[in-house]
Design a protein around this motif. Structure first.
Motif, PDB file in Angstrom:
ATOM      1  N   ALA A 288       0.849  -1.187   0.000  1.00 31.53           N
ATOM      2  CA  ALA A 288       0.000   0.000   0.000  1.00 31.53           C
ATOM      3  C   ALA A 288       0.882   1.232   0.000  1.00 31.53           C
ATOM      4  O   ALA A 288       2.069   1.159   0.274  1.00 31.53           O
ATOM      5  CB  ALA A 288      -0.899  -0.004   1.230  1.00 31.53           C
ATOM      6  N   ASP A 289       0.323   2.345  -0.334  1.00 32.41           N
ATOM      7  CA  ASP A 289       1.068   3.592  -0.301  1.00 32.41           C
ATOM      8  C   ASP A 289       1.300   4.069   1.123  1.00 32.41           C
ATOM      9  O   ASP A 289       2.135   4.911   1.360  1.00 32.41           O
ATOM     10  CB  ASP A 289       0.294   4.689  -1.040  1.00 32.41           C
ATOM     11  N   TYR A 290       0.566   3.559   2.049  1.00 35.26           N
ATOM     12  CA  TYR A 290       0.646   3.964   3.441  1.00 35.26           C
ATOM     13  C   TYR A 290       0.386   5.456   3.594  1.00 35.26           C
ATOM     14  O   TYR A 290       1.142   6.166   4.228  1.00 35.26           O
ATOM     15  CB  TYR A 290       1.982   3.566   4.070  1.00 35.26           C
ATOM     16  N   ASP A 291      -0.667   5.923   2.966  1.00 33.06           N
ATOM     17  CA  ASP A 291      -1.067   7.320   3.063  1.00 33.06           C
ATOM     18  C   ASP A 291      -2.195   7.466   4.067  1.00 33.06           C
ATOM     19  O   ASP A 291      -3.009   6.575   4.245  1.00 33.06           O
ATOM     20  CB  ASP A 291      -1.576   7.844   1.715  1.00 33.06           C
ATOM     21  N   THR A 292      -2.243   8.628   4.677  1.00 34.31           N
ATOM     22  CA  THR A 292      -3.345   8.988   5.553  1.00 34.31           C
ATOM     23  C   THR A 292      -3.802  10.381   5.168  1.00 34.31           C
ATOM     24  O   THR A 292      -2.993  11.297   5.096  1.00 34.31           O
ATOM     25  CB  THR A 292      -2.912   8.994   7.034  1.00 34.31           C
ATOM     26  N   ALA A 293      -5.084  10.531   4.883  1.00 34.20           N
ATOM     27  CA  ALA A 293      -5.668  11.843   4.624  1.00 34.20           C
ATOM     28  C   ALA A 293      -6.383  12.249   5.907  1.00 34.20           C
ATOM     29  O   ALA A 293      -7.156  11.486   6.466  1.00 34.20           O
ATOM     30  CB  ALA A 293      -6.647  11.784   3.462  1.00 34.20           C
ATOM     31  N   VAL A 294      -6.116  13.447   6.388  1.00 31.72           N
ATOM     32  CA  VAL A 294      -6.637  13.877   7.674  1.00 31.72           C
ATOM     33  C   VAL A 294      -7.491  15.123   7.503  1.00 31.72           C
ATOM     34  O   VAL A 294      -7.216  15.968   6.659  1.00 31.72           O
ATOM     35  CB  VAL A 294      -5.475  14.170   8.653  1.00 31.72           C
ATOM     36  N   GLY A 295      -8.522  15.241   8.315  1.00 29.97           N
ATOM     37  CA  GLY A 295      -9.354  16.433   8.319  1.00 29.97           C
ATOM     38  C   GLY A 295      -9.793  16.772   9.731  1.00 29.97           C
ATOM     39  O   GLY A 295      -9.668  15.971  10.646  1.00 29.97           O
ATOM     40  N   CYS A 296     -10.302  17.965   9.921  1.00 27.02           N
ATOM     41  CA  CYS A 296     -10.915  18.397  11.179  1.00 27.02           C
ATOM     42  C   CYS A 296      -9.941  18.543  12.324  1.00 27.02           C
ATOM     43  O   CYS A 296     -10.300  18.291  13.471  1.00 27.02           O
ATOM     44  CB  CYS A 296     -12.036  17.460  11.601  1.00 27.02           C
ATOM     45  N   ILE A 297      -8.728  18.912  12.062  1.00 26.57           N
ATOM     46  CA  ILE A 297      -7.792  19.140  13.151  1.00 26.57           C
ATOM     47  C   ILE A 297      -7.635  20.643  13.311  1.00 26.57           C
ATOM     48  O   ILE A 297      -7.511  21.366  12.339  1.00 26.57           O
ATOM     49  CB  ILE A 297      -6.425  18.516  12.861  1.00 26.57           C
ATOM     50  N   GLY A 298      -7.622  21.112  14.523  1.00 27.67           N
ATOM     51  CA  GLY A 298      -7.465  22.542  14.763  1.00 27.67           C
ATOM     52  C   GLY A 298      -8.563  23.042  15.663  1.00 27.67           C
ATOM     53  O   GLY A 298      -8.967  22.370  16.595  1.00 27.67           O
ATOM     54  N   SER A 299      -9.056  24.223  15.352  1.00 30.33           N
ATOM     55  CA  SER A 299     -10.091  24.793  16.217  1.00 30.33           C
ATOM     56  C   SER A 299     -11.388  24.016  16.054  1.00 30.33           C
ATOM     57  O   SER A 299     -11.733  23.572  14.979  1.00 30.33           O
ATOM     58  CB  SER A 299     -10.303  26.262  15.872  1.00 30.33           C
ATOM     59  N   ILE A 300     -12.069  23.818  17.144  1.00 30.62           N
ATOM     60  CA  ILE A 300     -13.351  23.123  17.122  1.00 30.62           C
ATOM     61  C   ILE A 300     -14.403  24.085  17.669  1.00 30.62           C
ATOM     62  O   ILE A 300     -14.036  25.086  18.282  1.00 30.62           O
ATOM     63  CB  ILE A 300     -13.293  21.805  17.938  1.00 30.62           C
ATOM     64  N   PRO A 301     -15.665  23.947  17.502  1.00 32.18           N
ATOM     65  CA  PRO A 301     -16.314  22.708  17.075  1.00 32.18           C
ATOM     66  C   PRO A 301     -16.449  22.596  15.557  1.00 32.18           C
ATOM     67  O   PRO A 301     -16.727  23.573  14.882  1.00 32.18           O
ATOM     68  CB  PRO A 301     -17.689  22.807  17.714  1.00 32.18           C
ATOM     69  N   PHE A 302     -16.221  21.405  15.050  1.00 33.32           N
ATOM     70  CA  PHE A 302     -16.489  21.096  13.651  1.00 33.32           C
ATOM     71  C   PHE A 302     -17.775  20.289  13.611  1.00 33.32           C
ATOM     72  O   PHE A 302     -17.929  19.318  14.346  1.00 33.32           O
ATOM     73  CB  PHE A 302     -15.378  20.235  13.060  1.00 33.32           C
ATOM     74  N   VAL A 303     -18.693  20.672  12.759  1.00 35.16           N
ATOM     75  CA  VAL A 303     -19.895  19.860  12.543  1.00 35.16           C
ATOM     76  C   VAL A 303     -19.863  19.292  11.133  1.00 35.16           C
ATOM     77  O   VAL A 303     -20.666  18.443  10.787  1.00 35.16           O
ATOM     78  CB  VAL A 303     -21.201  20.656  12.782  1.00 35.16           C
ATOM     79  N   GLU A 304     -18.911  19.745  10.328  1.00 36.05           N
ATOM     80  CA  GLU A 304     -18.734  19.225   8.986  1.00 36.05           C
ATOM     81  C   GLU A 304     -17.261  19.313   8.652  1.00 36.05           C
ATOM     82  O   GLU A 304     -16.602  20.292   8.997  1.00 36.05           O
ATOM     83  CB  GLU A 304     -19.553  20.051   7.992  1.00 36.05           C
ATOM     84  N   CYS A 305     -16.716  18.290   8.015  1.00 34.62           N
ATOM     85  CA  CYS A 305     -15.312  18.351   7.637  1.00 34.62           C
ATOM     86  C   CYS A 305     -15.025  17.382   6.508  1.00 34.62           C
ATOM     87  O   CYS A 305     -15.851  16.540   6.173  1.00 34.62           O
ATOM     88  CB  CYS A 305     -14.404  18.081   8.824  1.00 34.62           C
TER      89      CYS A 305
END
Length: 131
Positions: A28-45
């Motif tokens: 596998a490529d061993y990739d990770t796609a990340v979202g929603c890190i940082g200021s919260i609150p997130f209700v959509e990401c």
């Protein structure tokens, strides 16, 4: 004796030169796609950037961290074609992971989009091509 030794050495060298290397196992490529890190609150990401699925098996692994006892919805988009390929709902007790299979491989890349109702918070989302 010298001829016999020369023949053995030559036969060994020829046999070694004719050895066919074994094919390496799928990886596998061993990739990770990340979202929603940082200021919260997130209700959509959304996870960014899009990643390729596991290159030999066509799957991705989704991981979601939310506030405890939170329900929400997810969509998996094919960034290459621009189409939604899977969707569903989830209930999380702080952490949820799930497998999404039967995906097209390269050059297709995928992006996970999450939404939760007001009162819930998405702390982090990941889309991975390894477990």
């Amino acid at each position: 004796m010298k001829r016999w030794l020369t023949r053995i050495l030559m036969a060994t060298a020829v046999a070694g030169a004719m050895t066919v290397p074994l094919a390496s196992p799928a990886y596998a490529d061993y990739d990770t796609a990340v979202g929603c890190i940082g200021s919260i609150p997130f209700v959509e990401c959304s996870t960014k950037p899009g990643i390729n699925p596991h290159n030999s098996a066509g799957w991705v692994w989704a991981r979601i961290w939310t506030t405890p006892v939170c329900a929400g919805w997810w969509w998996l988009y094919d960034s290459y074609s621009g189409k939604r390929v899977r969707s569903g709902s989830f209930t999380s007790y702080g952490y949820k992971n799930f497998f999404i299979g039967n995906l097209a491989v390269r050059p297709h890349t995928y992006q996970l989009i999450l939404k939760v109702p007001a009162g819930c918070t998405i702390g982090r989302a990941e889309l991975r091509n390894w477990t």
